[in-house]
Design an enzyme around this catalytic site. Structure first.
Site, mmCIF file in Angstrom:
data_model
loop_
_atom_site.group_PDB
_atom_site.id
_atom_site.type_symbol
_atom_site.label_atom_id
_atom_site.label_comp_id
_atom_site.label_asym_id
_atom_site.label_seq_id
_atom_site.Cartn_x
_atom_site.Cartn_y
_atom_site.Cartn_z
ATOM 1 N N GLU A 38 0.855 -1.206 0.000
ATOM 2 C CA GLU A 38 0.000 0.000 0.000
ATOM 3 C C GLU A 38 0.889 1.255 0.000
ATOM 4 O O GLU A 38 1.958 1.261 0.615
ATOM 5 C CB GLU A 38 -0.840 -0.051 1.291
ATOM 6 C CG GLU A 38 -1.769 1.108 1.533
ATOM 7 C CD GLU A 38 -2.511 0.958 2.871
ATOM 8 O OE1 GLU A 38 -2.140 0.075 3.693
ATOM 9 O OE2 GLU A 38 -3.462 1.717 3.102
ATOM 10 N N LYS A 109 -9.360 2.536 -2.090
ATOM 11 C CA LYS A 109 -9.654 1.856 -0.815
ATOM 12 C C LYS A 109 -10.991 2.307 -0.233
ATOM 13 O O LYS A 109 -11.223 3.504 -0.041
ATOM 14 C CB LYS A 109 -8.513 2.155 0.158
ATOM 15 C CG LYS A 109 -8.586 1.421 1.488
ATOM 16 C CD LYS A 109 -7.322 1.736 2.299
ATOM 17 C CE LYS A 109 -7.236 0.955 3.588
ATOM 18 N NZ LYS A 109 -5.975 1.225 4.322
ATOM 19 N N CYS A 142 -5.206 -3.274 2.274
ATOM 20 C CA CYS A 142 -4.977 -3.344 3.722
ATOM 21 C C CYS A 142 -6.250 -3.535 4.539
ATOM 22 O O CYS A 142 -6.852 -4.591 4.507
ATOM 23 C CB CYS A 142 -4.178 -2.131 4.165
ATOM 24 S SG CYS A 142 -3.253 -2.482 5.685
ATOM 25 N N VAL A 169 -0.623 -2.933 10.471
ATOM 26 C CA VAL A 169 -0.027 -2.706 11.789
ATOM 27 C C VAL A 169 -0.620 -3.650 12.842
ATOM 28 O O VAL A 169 0.036 -3.964 13.826
ATOM 29 C CB VAL A 169 -0.167 -1.237 12.241
ATOM 30 C CG1 VAL A 169 0.675 -0.330 11.367
ATOM 31 C CG2 VAL A 169 -1.615 -0.762 12.225
HETATM 32 C C1 ACM Z 1 -4.139 -0.107 7.013
HETATM 33 O O1 ACM Z 1 -5.228 -0.160 6.467
HETATM 34 N N1 ACM Z 1 -3.116 0.494 6.439
HETATM 35 C C2 ACM Z 1 -3.918 -0.735 8.317
#
Ligand code: ACM
Length: 265
Positions: A38, A109, A142, A169
């Site tokens: 990402e 996203k 992510c 994370v």
């Molecule tokens: C994330 O979506 N970068 C944890």
């Protein structure tokens, strides 16, 4: 086909350093598809929206994407990369699919994590699936991992592989992701980053899972590396799990509804 994940540590606001890190790893394997983390052009943990804006690029005017487009031609290959995308005065946390003929498609996203909500607009391009010479490719980014509907939606639309650029994370995604592969009978390629940016440490352990939920290859927590697997995307066309059970056809949509009304975007 061979797929590779380029797990590395993007440097905040340093596009050339990020290109150099990718270039360094790219020669390790000749692959048909490479997946990057990402926000691979920009880094992740911005101080402000203004800083993120300064580190973003537009799809039509991007040193970073120009580099990947040139490599896609030179190597006759495909890339999926996370991308800090500027579109007029808006920012999107995007994923771009690139092939030897240029940009094939973009996903933005949908599910923004923590402070991303102050910086990026939520995705407005739905959940597209792109038909390529390799097979049908969907993308998630992510924290989208948290939402099983998104994986199911892409699988129902025919995605044989879901490329998943990440900056994880929390320690959960790597546990759940093979299950999404299994229940959707498709391949998933999660490419995570490593390193620490201010208060955030990223968890590496990039992973490729097959249609049985088996982990084909897994990265380390803290090293830049390219990891690869040979996969047969045609296996994802068969949703049967026994000779009398089919992951899609056996769904009881009469009881719990279905996603079909959303499959037109
Ligand atoms: C994330 O979506 N970068 C944890």
């Amino acid at each position: 086909m061979k797929i590779s994940l380029i797990q590395f540590e993007p440097q905040l606001g340093n596009i050339q350093a990020n290109i150099d890190a990718i270039a360094h790893l790219l020669d390790e394997s000749e692959s048909h598809l490479y997946v990057l983390p990402e926000l691979a052009n920009s880094g992740y943990n911005f101080d402000s929206k203004e800083q993120a804006f300064n580190y973003s690029e537009s799809v039509d005017n991007s040193i970073f994407l120009d580099y990947l487009k040139a490599e896609a031609i030179n190597r006759n290959t495909f890339f999926v990369t996370g991308f800090c995308e500027r579109d007029d005065d808006k920012l999107y946390n995007s994923s771009v699919l690139i092939g030897p003929n240029g940009i094939i498609g973009i996903y933005r996203k949908l599910h923004l994590f923590l402070n991303e909500k102050d910086i990026f607009e939520p995705g407005d391009k739905g959940l597209p699936v792109f038909d390529t010479p390799l097979g049908k490719i969907g993308m998630l980014i992510c924290f989208d991992w948290m939402f099983p509907e998104a994986w199911r939606h892409l699988a129902l639309k025919g995605a044989q592989i879901i490329a998943h650029p990440s900056n994880l994370v929390l320690p959960y995604c790597q546990k759940v992701m093979p299950s999404y592969s299994l229940i959707n009978r498709c391949f998933i390629a999660t490419c995570n980053r490593i390193g620490t940016e201010k208060n955030l440490t990223f968890t590496g352990q990039s992973v490729i899972a097959d249609i049985n939920g088996d982990v084909l290859v897994e990265g380390t927590m803290d090293k830049s590396q390219l990891i690869s697997a040979d996969i047969d995307l045609s296996l994802a066309l068969n949703k049967s799990i026994t000779n009398r059970n089919n992951a899609f056809e056996d769904r009881r949509t009469d009881v719990y509804g279905n996603l079909n009304s959303m499959l037109d975007d």
